[in-house]
Design a protein around this motif. Sequence first.
Motif, PDB file in Angstrom:
ATOM      1  N   ILE A   1      28.364 -11.739  -1.022  1.00 43.71           N
ATOM      2  CA  ILE A   1      28.878 -10.373  -1.177  1.00 43.71           C
ATOM      3  C   ILE A   1      27.764  -9.435  -1.621  1.00 43.71           C
ATOM      4  N   LEU A   2      26.943  -9.873  -2.575  1.00 39.89           N
ATOM      5  CA  LEU A   2      25.838  -9.045  -3.058  1.00 39.89           C
ATOM      6  C   LEU A   2      24.807  -8.793  -1.962  1.00 39.89           C
ATOM      7  N   ILE A   3      24.523  -9.812  -1.162  1.00 39.91           N
ATOM      8  CA  ILE A   3      23.586  -9.646  -0.041  1.00 39.91           C
ATOM      9  C   ILE A   3      24.141  -8.624   0.955  1.00 39.91           C
ATOM     10  N   SER A   4      25.421  -8.760   1.283  1.00 44.11           N
ATOM     11  CA  SER A   4      26.054  -7.836   2.237  1.00 44.11           C
ATOM     12  C   SER A   4      25.986  -6.402   1.729  1.00 44.11           C
ATOM     13  N   ARG A   5      26.217  -6.232   0.434  1.00 40.80           N
ATOM     14  CA  ARG A   5      26.154  -4.907  -0.168  1.00 40.80           C
ATOM     15  C   ARG A   5      24.747  -4.309  -0.034  1.00 40.80           C
ATOM     16  N   ALA A   6      23.734  -5.136  -0.295  1.00 46.38           N
ATOM     17  CA  ALA A   6      22.353  -4.666  -0.192  1.00 46.38           C
ATOM     18  C   ALA A   6      21.999  -4.308   1.250  1.00 46.38           C
ATOM     19  N   VAL A   7      22.497  -5.087   2.206  1.00 45.78           N
ATOM     20  CA  VAL A   7      22.217  -4.816   3.623  1.00 45.78           C
ATOM     21  C   VAL A   7      22.858  -3.506   4.059  1.00 45.78           C
ATOM     22  N   VAL A   8      24.106  -3.293   3.662  1.00 50.70           N
ATOM     23  CA  VAL A   8      24.772  -2.031   3.996  1.00 50.70           C
ATOM     24  C   VAL A   8      24.009  -0.863   3.395  1.00 50.70           C
ATOM     25  N   GLY A   9      23.562  -1.031   2.165  1.00 49.30           N
ATOM     26  CA  GLY A   9      22.778   0.023   1.520  1.00 49.30           C
ATOM     27  C   GLY A   9      21.504   0.331   2.279  1.00 49.30           C
ATOM     28  N   LYS A  10      20.849  -0.710   2.783  1.00 47.24           N
ATOM     29  CA  LYS A  10      19.619  -0.496   3.553  1.00 47.24           C
ATOM     30  C   LYS A  10      19.906   0.220   4.860  1.00 47.24           C
ATOM     31  N   ILE A  11      21.012  -0.128   5.502  1.00 50.09           N
ATOM     32  CA  ILE A  11      21.398   0.546   6.745  1.00 50.09           C
ATOM     33  C   ILE A  11      21.640   2.029   6.482  1.00 50.09           C
ATOM     34  N   LEU A  12      22.380   2.337   5.421  1.00 50.88           N
ATOM     35  CA  LEU A  12      22.658   3.729   5.076  1.00 50.88           C
ATOM     36  C   LEU A  12      21.374   4.486   4.749  1.00 50.88           C
ATOM     37  N   GLU A  13      20.430   3.792   4.111  1.00 48.05           N
ATOM     38  CA  GLU A  13      19.144   4.422   3.809  1.00 48.05           C
ATOM     39  C   GLU A  13      18.372   4.731   5.083  1.00 48.05           C
ATOM     40  N   ASN A  14      18.396   3.799   6.016  1.00 44.27           N
ATOM     41  CA  ASN A  14      17.643   3.977   7.270  1.00 44.27           C
ATOM     42  C   ASN A  14      18.190   5.104   8.137  1.00 44.27           C
ATOM     43  N   ILE A  15      19.497   5.371   8.031  1.00 42.32           N
ATOM     44  CA  ILE A  15      20.066   6.455   8.842  1.00 42.32           C
ATOM     45  C   ILE A  15      20.161   7.756   8.044  1.00 42.32           C
ATOM     46  N   GLY A  16      19.613   7.736   6.833  1.00 43.66           N
ATOM     47  CA  GLY A  16      19.467   8.972   6.073  1.00 43.66           C
ATOM     48  C   GLY A  16      20.680   9.426   5.292  1.00 43.66           C
ATOM     49  N   ILE A  17      21.658   8.545   5.048  1.00 45.01           N
ATOM     50  CA  ILE A  17      22.856   8.950   4.313  1.00 45.01           C
ATOM     51  C   ILE A  17      22.622   8.899   2.804  1.00 45.01           C
ATOM     52  N   CYS A  18      22.065   7.812   2.325  1.00 43.50           N
ATOM     53  CA  CYS A  18      21.746   7.674   0.898  1.00 43.50           C
ATOM     54  C   CYS A  18      20.759   6.536   0.733  1.00 43.50           C
ATOM     55  N   SER A  19      20.166   6.426  -0.433  1.00 46.85           N
ATOM     56  CA  SER A  19      19.222   5.334  -0.664  1.00 46.85           C
ATOM     57  C   SER A  19      19.979   4.034  -0.915  1.00 46.85           C
TER      58      SER A  19
END
Length: 410
Positions: free
Chosen positions: A52-70
Amino acid sequence: MAALYTVLVLFSAVFVAGFILLVMGAINFHFSNSEIPPGVNQPVKLRIIHIILISRAVVGKILENIGICSQVSFVRYMQRGKALGEDPKLFIQDMWFEEVPVRIYQPKAPSANQRRGVMFFHGGGWVFGSLEAYEKLCRFIARESESVVVSVGYRLAPEHTYPAAYEDCLNATIHFMKDIEHYGVDPANVIVCGDSAGGNLAAAVSQTLAGRTDLPKLRAQILIYPGLQALDFNLPSYQQNRRVPLLFRERAAFYVLQYLNGDALHVQEVLEGSHIPINIKLNYKKWVSPDNIPKKFKVRAYKPHVLLDCTSRVYETVKRFCEPNLCPLLAEDAVVHQLPESFILTCEYDVLRDDGLLYKKRLEDNGVRVTWYHLEDGFHGIINSFNSDWFSFPSGKRGLDNIVSFLKSL
């Protein structure tokens, strides 16, 4: 209408497919990069939490890459959890001590005597953690120990680097001690407490206040699997538990560098031990050495590490690792022997285990009374899950109960 329905169906299908791929990727990463020792109780539960923690970090990275949030902002948001509402046994109030946000938990039941006060500094590698994320834990400590608990919302890295977190915790503690009677707390019974990075901050604050004559002496310090040094990431526990969730060896080095400099440019040098000159390492060898770790903790997969020298360029960026306010294990004996009674909790399957063991020895060698509780089946972060419904671990509750018992004995 049919076209809109088709679009919605396609969108749902893409979303489900993306979610499945995300979970499969997280599962693959977990099994490829982590290790659950056979001594860990309920290993499947730990695996699920890590995925679950890994998935959360991956989603965060995706959002960072598309410019939504860090990524950091997203993970912090997800950690906050839901609001708990009022507590029938506690008065809970948000305040500011100087410029530091705090949350105060005061028992409602009347008390014939002044209560003990607990300054609590949360964990999270100096990067994560918040007042909200530690709400359940602080409520439990306040209720069960009948103490006034002050949870400190110190500034986080990488936005605020060292010594910001330390200064916030110190300033909040001094503010509380100067206005202590307002909260019905005994000035002679104030305790600093923290887990992980918070344990580091509690140790540093305790050392700073040990020499103060204008304030009451701290009654005790409670250090829950604390990180206390950054000189040697090849101590036995760092080798043995390098891939054990919830804190990998590499992440431990990453977090302390984030706290120090706001980046992790020299994480590889820190991991291999080529970030501090040999002469400085030898100077601290009397305190930071596998020789000071009991033999029973070196049986499992440990190999002595060869000392490596470093370049002046690297050392220049990390030389503050030798400051006790950042690495409390390096404080001089003159400071250590003034420290208050201490409680140290360590976990067998935690990279930071040996930091706690080394500090325990230093305290005892300097005549400081130490209560040590070791979770034989514990891992880093286990205390936080004491009341997480399905994700709780019995040993985490045992550890927390021992902390409360220690507090009630003061």
